[in-house]
Each structure stands twice: as C-alpha cells, then as structure tokens.
Design an enzyme around this catalytic site. Structure first.
Site, PDB file in Angstrom:
ATOM      1  N   ASP A 586       0.748  -1.251   0.000  1.00  0.00           N
ATOM      2  CA  ASP A 586       0.000   0.000   0.000  1.00  0.00           C
ATOM      3  C   ASP A 586       0.785   1.314   0.000  1.00  0.00           C
ATOM      4  O   ASP A 586       0.744   2.081  -0.932  1.00  0.00           O
ATOM      5  CB  ASP A 586      -0.975   0.003   1.193  1.00  0.00           C
ATOM      6  CG  ASP A 586      -1.928  -1.178   1.145  1.00  0.00           C
ATOM      7  OD1 ASP A 586      -1.687  -2.115   0.354  1.00  0.00           O
ATOM      8  OD2 ASP A 586      -2.919  -1.180   1.887  1.00  0.00           O
ATOM      9  N   GLU A 783      -0.891  -9.465  11.870  1.00  0.00           N
ATOM     10  CA  GLU A 783      -0.795  -9.066  10.465  1.00  0.00           C
ATOM     11  C   GLU A 783       0.635  -8.690  10.088  1.00  0.00           C
ATOM     12  O   GLU A 783       1.112  -8.998   8.997  1.00  0.00           O
ATOM     13  CB  GLU A 783      -1.729  -7.872  10.223  1.00  0.00           C
ATOM     14  CG  GLU A 783      -1.814  -7.421   8.778  1.00  0.00           C
ATOM     15  CD  GLU A 783      -2.761  -6.238   8.598  1.00  0.00           C
ATOM     16  OE1 GLU A 783      -3.203  -5.657   9.623  1.00  0.00           O
ATOM     17  OE2 GLU A 783      -3.059  -5.890   7.445  1.00  0.00           O
TER      18      GLU A 783
HETATM   19  C1  6A9 Z   1     -10.314  -1.874   4.004  1.00  0.00           C
HETATM   20  C2  6A9 Z   1     -11.615  -1.726   6.084  1.00  0.00           C
HETATM   21  C3  6A9 Z   1     -13.087  -3.638   8.809  1.00  0.00           C
HETATM   22  C4  6A9 Z   1      -3.749  -4.763   3.310  1.00  0.00           C
HETATM   23  O1  6A9 Z   1      -4.709  -8.788   3.758  1.00  0.00           O
HETATM   24  C5  6A9 Z   1      -5.485  -8.067   2.877  1.00  0.00           C
HETATM   25  C6  6A9 Z   1      -4.780  -6.796   2.439  1.00  0.00           C
HETATM   26  C7  6A9 Z   1      -3.464  -7.141   1.725  1.00  0.00           C
HETATM   27  O2  6A9 Z   1      -3.747  -7.753   0.501  1.00  0.00           O
HETATM   28  C8  6A9 Z   1      -2.626  -5.916   1.458  1.00  0.00           C
HETATM   29  O3  6A9 Z   1      -1.388  -6.291   0.926  1.00  0.00           O
HETATM   30  N1  6A9 Z   1      -4.546  -5.938   3.599  1.00  0.00           N
HETATM   31  C9  6A9 Z   1      -2.398  -5.121   2.723  1.00  0.00           C
HETATM   32  O4  6A9 Z   1      -1.651  -3.988   2.440  1.00  0.00           O
HETATM   33  C10 6A9 Z   1      -5.815  -5.550   4.275  1.00  0.00           C
HETATM   34  C11 6A9 Z   1      -6.697  -4.746   3.370  1.00  0.00           C
HETATM   35  C12 6A9 Z   1      -7.977  -4.299   3.945  1.00  0.00           C
HETATM   36  C13 6A9 Z   1      -8.715  -3.444   2.953  1.00  0.00           C
HETATM   37  C14 6A9 Z   1     -10.135  -3.195   3.337  1.00  0.00           C
HETATM   38  C15 6A9 Z   1     -11.652  -1.767   4.600  1.00  0.00           C
HETATM   39  C16 6A9 Z   1     -12.561  -2.663   6.696  1.00  0.00           C
HETATM   40  O5  6A9 Z   1     -12.293  -2.772   8.088  1.00  0.00           O
END
Ligand code: 6A9
Length: 826
Positions: A586, A783
């Site tokens: 990100d 995470e």
């Molecule tokens: C936002 C908020 C309840 C961010 O693990 C999933 C992803 C990865 O693919 C990515 O590389 N995470 C990492 O930078 C989490 C992404 C969450 C996005 C949704 C909405 C909801 O909160």
C-alpha cells in the site's frame, strides 16, 4: 522435464485411457474428492457457521450469550467474529476441511468457553453427513449459577423446504428438535438438535407463578418466513423474536413483576412453515448438545454416538497426518512448537469459506481511468465519485481462504496465492479447487478483481468507499505460485513414476485409497485428471495473463537507450501520491508525484514469474505456439529487469520515472521493492547483482532485523513515517519468499552460495522465533511485526500469510544438499 510432462499429458494418452474404461474411474475419483468438500464451517466470519458449497442453499450458525441480567443481554450475544468481543483467543486447534476438527472460543466477558467439535461423515451422493457438538464450559471464576443461552439457526436462501417434524406436547412445547427438508443438489436431509445429556441443567425459575411460562427444561423453537436476502441477518431476526416475546411477557406481568431474564428473554414458540428456524436453549452452568445433519442418500443416519466416536478419532489422526505433512526441522522440532504449528495451520484451513453474491464494480471505463494525463489520480478520483459510476454485478461464487476472520473475512487475490502454499502441502486437490474457483472469476477481458466482497453479508464489513472494484486495477498474480508448484510436482512425479500408474487406476487400490485418512492428491497421481484440470483453466489463465500485459503496460519512451525490449516495462494502475494499493504494498514509497511514464520493478518481476509459469503450463498441455511466444517474453523481461531497473549508482533495483526535464530517472527506496527480482527467482546465481541484494538484506542498518526483514530500509527517508504500514514493519509473506530464495541460492554452487546459505539459516530462525514469541504472549497471529521490537501489530487473528511459518519450520535447518525449490513429496 518439460518434454516428459508434455508427453504424459497429451490428448493421445487420455484417449487410450478412455478406451479401456479408466476415464470413468478418473471422474469417479474427482467426484469422491469433491463430495468430501461439500460441507464445512464455510462461514468463517462467524464464530461457528456451516454451509454447503452451493449458492443460495442453506446457511446455519451458532449464537450464545449470558442472560443473568436484563440490561446487558443485547451486548452479550456472540455471532460474527468481532474484535470488540474481547475474546481470550479463539480458533481451531485441529481442523481439516475433509474431516472436521475442534475449536475453542474463550469468552471471558460471558465467563464461558465455547467448544465446537465439527465432524463430517462420508456417505451417499450428496456430500454425506456432518455433526457438531457444542459445549459450554464456565471459565474459572464464573458464578456457580451462570446462565447462558445458546441458539442454533438454519435458514434457506433459495429453493427448498424445511420444517419441524416433532409433535409439540400438550403445552405446545418441544424438547429434541428434528427438522426435515430438501434442497436441490442436497436432496432430502434431516437435522436433529438434541437436548443433550442429563447433566445439562435448566436454570431455576424464581417464583411459582411463572411456572406456567415456558418451562426451561424445554427448548424454544421459532420458525418464520424471512426474505431470502435477509437470512444472513440471523442476529437481528433472533432479537426481533426475543423482543416480541418479551413485550408479551411484560404485558402479562407488568414491568415491576417480570420473570427472571433467562425466562423473559426467550423466543416465542411457533411451529409454522418458514425458511428460517431457530432453536434456543437456556442453561445454568456448563452444557452440551449436538446438531446432527443426515443426508437421506447415505444408508444410516447421523447420531450422537457416531459424533462421539468421530471426535475421539479425529484428533489423533489429524496429529499423525500433520506430523507427516509438516515435520518440523531443528530447532523447531522442540515440543513447544507443536501446538503452535497445528494451531496456525488449522486456523488457515478454518478460514476457508464459500461466498456468493453480487459485487460493486465500476464498468464505466471512463477515459480518466486510462491514466494518461499529468495529475491523473485527481481525475480518476473525480470519475470514481460520479453517482452512477458503480453498479452491482454478478452474482458470482468463490471458494477461498481469507486473511483474517474478524477483519477481512473475504477473498483477497494476492493473499490467496500465499495461503495456498501451505494448504497445497496438505491437500493439493483442495488447493486446485480453490484456484479454479478464483480463475473462473476472470472476466472476458481477462480481469480478476483483487478483493472479493460478494453479497450483502460480506459488504456489511466494508466501508462503502472501499467496496468498488475497478477493471483496470491489478494485484500480484500469486495464484501462479501454486500452479508452478503443481507443475513441479507433476514433472517430479511423472519422471519417477515409470509404469506404476496402473496401480492407481485399478478398482481395488481405488477403494483402498479412499478408506485411508490420507486422501491422495488425485490431480498428481492421474495424468488425465491433471491434464483435464490444466486445460480447463488455461483459457482464463491465458486471458488473465494478457490482461496484465495490456492493462498495466508501461511506457518505455524515456528508457529506449537502455531497454532490451520496448515492451517489457509495466506500471501499476490506480496509484495516488501516497498509495499504490494495487501492488499490495500500500504505502511503500514510490515516485512522487505519480507519473504516466513510471515503471515498477515489482510489477515487471511479477509478470516475469507469471510468464515462466504459464509457459510451463502451456508446454504441459501441448500449446506449443504459446510456449514459443512466452519464451520470448520471459527472456526480454529478465533483460529489462536489469536494463530498466538496476541503478548503478545505488547498486540496487529501483522503480523508474520521468523527471521534470523529461529525463528518465530511478526512484530508489531500498526495501522489499528493491529485492523483487530476487524474491521471485528471476536472478542468475552468478550475477554480481545477487551479491548486492544479499548485502542489502544482511545489513542491520537497512533490511536486517532480529525478527525478520523490514519492508523498508532503516536508512530510507520514509522509514517508519506516515501510516507506517509497508514502511518498515515486518511482513511474513515477503520474509517467506526471501527464505525460500535464500534456500535455493544457498544450495546452488556459485560465488554467493555461502552468503545465501548463512543468511537462510539465520533468517529462518529469526522469523519463526518472533512469530512464536508473539503467539505465546498474546495467543494470536498478527498481520505484521514491528521493525524494531518484533511486537505483533495491526490486525490480530491474522492467520492468512502469517501461517507460512508452518512451512518455514518444515524447511531444513541448513542448506547444502537441497536440490529442488519446493519440497518433493512424491
Ligand atoms: C479496508 C476496512 C473492517 C492490506 O490482507 C489483505 C490486504 C493485503 O492484501 C494488502 O497487501 N490488507 C495489505 O496492504 C488488508 C486490506 C484491507 C482493505 C479493506 C476496509 C474494513 O475494516
């Protein structure tokens, strides 16, 4: 090897086998393999929820709560996994998708631990039986007269019927509940919800005058009709019933003279037809009851005795199989890592779900999305805000695992490729089903949306501004990891196998195969099945591959003089000045401001990895023209990685952009991005650049920490700044790739072999030890981990790619003799 693979998978071989009747058997093997995947706790957003892999069929779930006072009931009822429930840890200690497992949910605020033992029993034509034993065990310090209610519900979201079979007694009450029903594809079935053993104690009722209210040794049963699209709102439906009944009780006795809460807060007993059925039980102290699903096509029904017996055997067979699949190598062979490993892996599998519903997609293909102008991100933002930009599309379905049950209970494309690495060590057939489920979502342009938020239930967890998917947004194509592994294994297996194939294709060994707990990887042992599988996904894979090339193409204009190829340069679409969410990393620093002439080294590497993989798949199924084409791309990509992205000045790989004077320049922020050609296996073992990459990794002032590799160099100006999401913290997916590559380069003779082997040994221990320590201290997988202290942070209960530690523990302590990139299991 390509030739071996290709020869064994040619249509001719298939035809021969069809002639002698083995084709039927192959189909039969696939069918049985699918049968055992029909049912599961495939609603991982809930503490416990069951459904089959059939869209719009049945969903079931468990709720519980404490009922000893009037005021707090609304807050005590548990259903979806929520951080705010303050659970003392929860999840599967042991779990396998095909057989079942054991889950414990520590609920200190309700003073109770809930255990769910889920098992599956094969039989019949419709996915067999399943059962779950729900146990409530008061936690230490709980009051002796703790009152808990438990609710199990079953709802139909589409065609079918479901109704109560028991005759209510003269007072209009039921004890054991049996529901009978029928649903397309599941055919006839019944569900028993038992009263449980005599040790269950109903709460005492305060005053004689209430005794004619619902006697509490009886179950409350409430059936009703709800709109199909509302069935998932089970908690709301339950509370509506609770409120209706409470108002009646209140009217009868008056506000000041109410029966105790555990009696006043029960659902009304109604027995009419409906698509939603709830069973509520109230207990004092500990309790236990069973939910038994029997498929009518299996010879004998599911019983509590069968459930007891299965629960007894399932634990030890899981343990044996786990130790076989993931033996831990030194120093992780110490007993204290056993529970850790099982728990992480079980929870990765326990996150597998089946999702179905519509998605929000912006199909306007607005010219702003071409991202051709300076300041394109502002224009794109304006286009995205237009009221009619996003529409509902679908429905579609997806069988997938998820990054985290409480926070991200849905499919994420690049997370999934990592999840499937350990899962494929355990069950390659399951893995290929999941891959296929994803690949069938590739649209006619070749686009595969990166975040799968299917249906209202999934959307209820995502703020609106994050719901829309854009057909020009990509995400790293990690599903190709596991396809590469599949091809590796096929080649390995087939070159060793010789003539022994017939052994697997005669009836007798077929039945032996399925009587053993260890289901064989059907796709590996049968060339016909493997071939059919690869052929079936190839058109979509190929479209997806060309979609990346086209939609994310970069402009090599300013780099003409350097580039070997004028085509092989790529740019992630969907950037803003601060973010490149599509890359998965990100907030990792990129060119500022964004520029249409930017080139991203991670994306070029991803497409390189994808090219090598699809080339091998094409070879395996005899698509020779494609092979020749992919070979050219592969060569050009490897060249361009160095030509376009190696900075002589910084001695590292960098993104590139065009500066104010229209000159091409490198954008160097040392960190994960600058080691991508290494991470994806695109570097030659003798390259001096490999030495530089290893130096960067090894430097404690840059990427090296005692807890794993930092996402951004400590020396970078952005280190630890802003959201600090991918600007320093340690991520396990990338560390896994690094460990994997260090192992590879460390086992090949060359000038950097020793350095790689030494780093391998240390990094492997650092990463696992830190994740372990955090688990020991908090009960959670995290995470990411702090770049200085190693402390777990952001989302807790993140069993997605953090569970790769299970694979890392399975890797050798040192490398001197390892010959193949992936564990050769065959
Ligand atoms: C936002 C908020 C309840 C961010 O693990 C999933 C992803 C990865 O693919 C990515 O590389 N995470 C990492 O930078 C989490 C992404 C969450 C996005 C949704 C909405 C909801 O909160």
């Amino acid at each position: 090897l390509l030739a071996v693979c290709s020869a064994l998978l040619t249509p001719a071989a298939t035809a021969t086998n069809t002639e002698n009747g083995q084709w039927v058997l192959v189909n039969e093997i696939s069918r049985v393999s699918n049968q055992s995947l029909m049912w599961g706790p495939y609603r991982p957003n809930l503490y416990f929820g069951v459904k089959p892999r059939i869209p719009k069929s049945m969903i079931a779930g468990l709720m519980w709560g404490r009922v000893d006072d009037f005021a707090s009931v609304a807050q005590t009822v548990r259903h979806t996994c929520e951080q705010s429930d303050d659970m003392a840890g929860y999840g599967w200690d042991e779990y396998d998708v095909r057989t079942g497992g054991h889950q414990v949910i520590g609920d200190p605020r309700n003073s109770i631990d809930i255990h769910t033992d889920f098992v599956k029993v094969e039989g019949g034509e419709n996915g067999g039986h399943w059962g779950v034993r729900v146990k409530g065990i008061p936690r230490t310090g709980a009051p002796a007269d703790l009152k808990t209610m438990a609710v199990f519900y079953v709802g139909l979201e589409g065609l079918g019927s479901l109704s109560l079979q028991n005759e209510p007694d003269e007072r209009g009450l039921v004890g054991d509940v049996t529901l009978e029903g029928s649903i397309p594809k599941l055919a006839e079935f019944k569900i028993d919800i038992t009263t449980g053993p005599s040790t269950n104690k109903p709460p005492r009722v305060g005053h004689e005058k209430y005794w004619n209210e619902k006697p509490l040794d009886r179950t409350s049963y409430h059936s009703l009709k709800v709109p199909e699209e509302d069935v998932w709102k089970a908690k709301d439906i339950f509370f509506t019933g609770l409120r209706d009944n409470f108002l009646k009780v209140k009217e009868k006795y008056g506000e000041s003279d109410l029966p105790p809460p555990w009696q006043a807060f029960t659902i009304p007993n109604t027995f009419g037809p409906g698509n939603f059925h709830m069973v509520q039980k109230v207990f004092e102290g500990g309790f236990e009851f069973d939910i038994l699903y029997s498929s009518a096509s299996a010879p004998t029904a599911m019983t509590s005795d069968i459930l007891t017996e299965k629960i007894r055997t399932i634990g030890s067979s899981f343990a044996d199989r786990f130790e076989n699949s993931f033996p831990r190598e030194s120093p992780f062979n110490a007993p204290r890592y056993r529970q850790f490993a099982r728990n992480f892996f079980s929870n990765l599998l326990g996150g597998i779900g089946h999702f179905h519903g519509t998605s929000v997609v912006d199909r306007t293909y607005a010219p702003e999305y071409e991202e051709e102008d300076e300041g394109f991100w502002e224009e794109a933002k304006a286009a995205q805000a237009r009221p009619d930009a996003a529409e509902l599309e679908g429905p579609t379905e997806l069988f997938t695992s998820i990054p985290s049950r409480p926070f991200f209970p849905r499919g994420f494309l690049w997370d999934e490729g990592f999840h499937l690495l350990p899962i494929s060590d355990w069950d390659m057939d399951l893995t290929l089903q999941i891959v296929k489920s994803w690949i069938s979502l590739v649209d006619e342009d070749g686009w595969l949306p990166r975040e799968q938020i299917l249906g209202d239930e999934a959307r209820s967890k995502v703020p609106q501004e994050f719901q829309t998917q854009y057909p020009h947004y990509a995400n790293p194509p990690t599903l190709f990891f596991v396809l590469t592994k599949f091809i590796d294994q096929l080649e390995g297996f087939q070159s060793k196998r010789g003539d022994s194939m017939s052994e697997y294709l005669d009836k007798e060994s077929f039945s032996n195969m399925f009587s053993s707990d260890d289901l064989p990887a059907v796709h590996l042992k049968n060339p016909e099945v493997a071939s059919e599988y690869l052929r079936s996904i190839y058109p979509n894979l190929r479209r997806n591959y060309f979609w990346y090339r086209k939609s994310q193409s970069g402009e090599i204009r300013g780099w003409d003089r350097n580039a070997y190829s004028k085509k092989e340069g790529y740019r992630w679409r969907g950037r803003t000045p601060e973010h490149c969410l599509t890359s998965g990393l990100d907030d990792y620093p990129r060119a500022r401001p964004p520029h249409t002439g930017e080139l991203h080294v991670d994306l070029l590497s991803w497409i390189g990895m994808m090219t090598s993989c699809i080339k091998r798949i094409a070879a395996a199924i005899g698509e020779h023209d494609d092979v020749a084409e992919f070979e050219q791309y592969e060569y050009a990509i490897k060249k361009n990685i160095d030509d376009l992205h190696w900075s002589e000045k910084h001695k590292t790989y960098c993104d590139a952009t065009i500066d104010d004077f229209e000159e091409s320049v490198h954008v160097c922020h040392k960190g994960y991005i600058s080691i991508f050609p290494f991470l994806l296996g695109l570097m030659e073992k003798d390259s001096e650049r490999l030495g530089k990459v290893l130096d960067l990794i090894a430097d404690p002032e840059e990427l090296w920490s005692n807890h794993g590799l930092r996402s951004l160099s400590k020396k970078d100006e952005y280190y630890g700044t802003g959201e600090n999401y991918w600007r320093g913290p340690i991520w396990i997916n990338i560390n896994y790739l690094a460990i994997q590559r260090l192992m590879e380069y460390g086992s090949k003779e060359g000038p950097y072999q020793k350095q790689a082997a030494d780093l391998y040994k240390e990094l492997r221990v650092n990463v696992v030890e830190n994740v372990y320590k955090n688990w020991e201290a908090t009960g959670y997988a995290w995470e990411q981990y702090d770049a200085e202290t190693g402390k777990g942070q952001r989302t807790a209960h993140f069993l997605g790619w953090t569970s790769l530690v299970v694979k890392i523990m399975n890797m050798p302590e040192t490398v001197s003799v390892v010959a193949t990139p992936f564990k050769d299991e065959l």
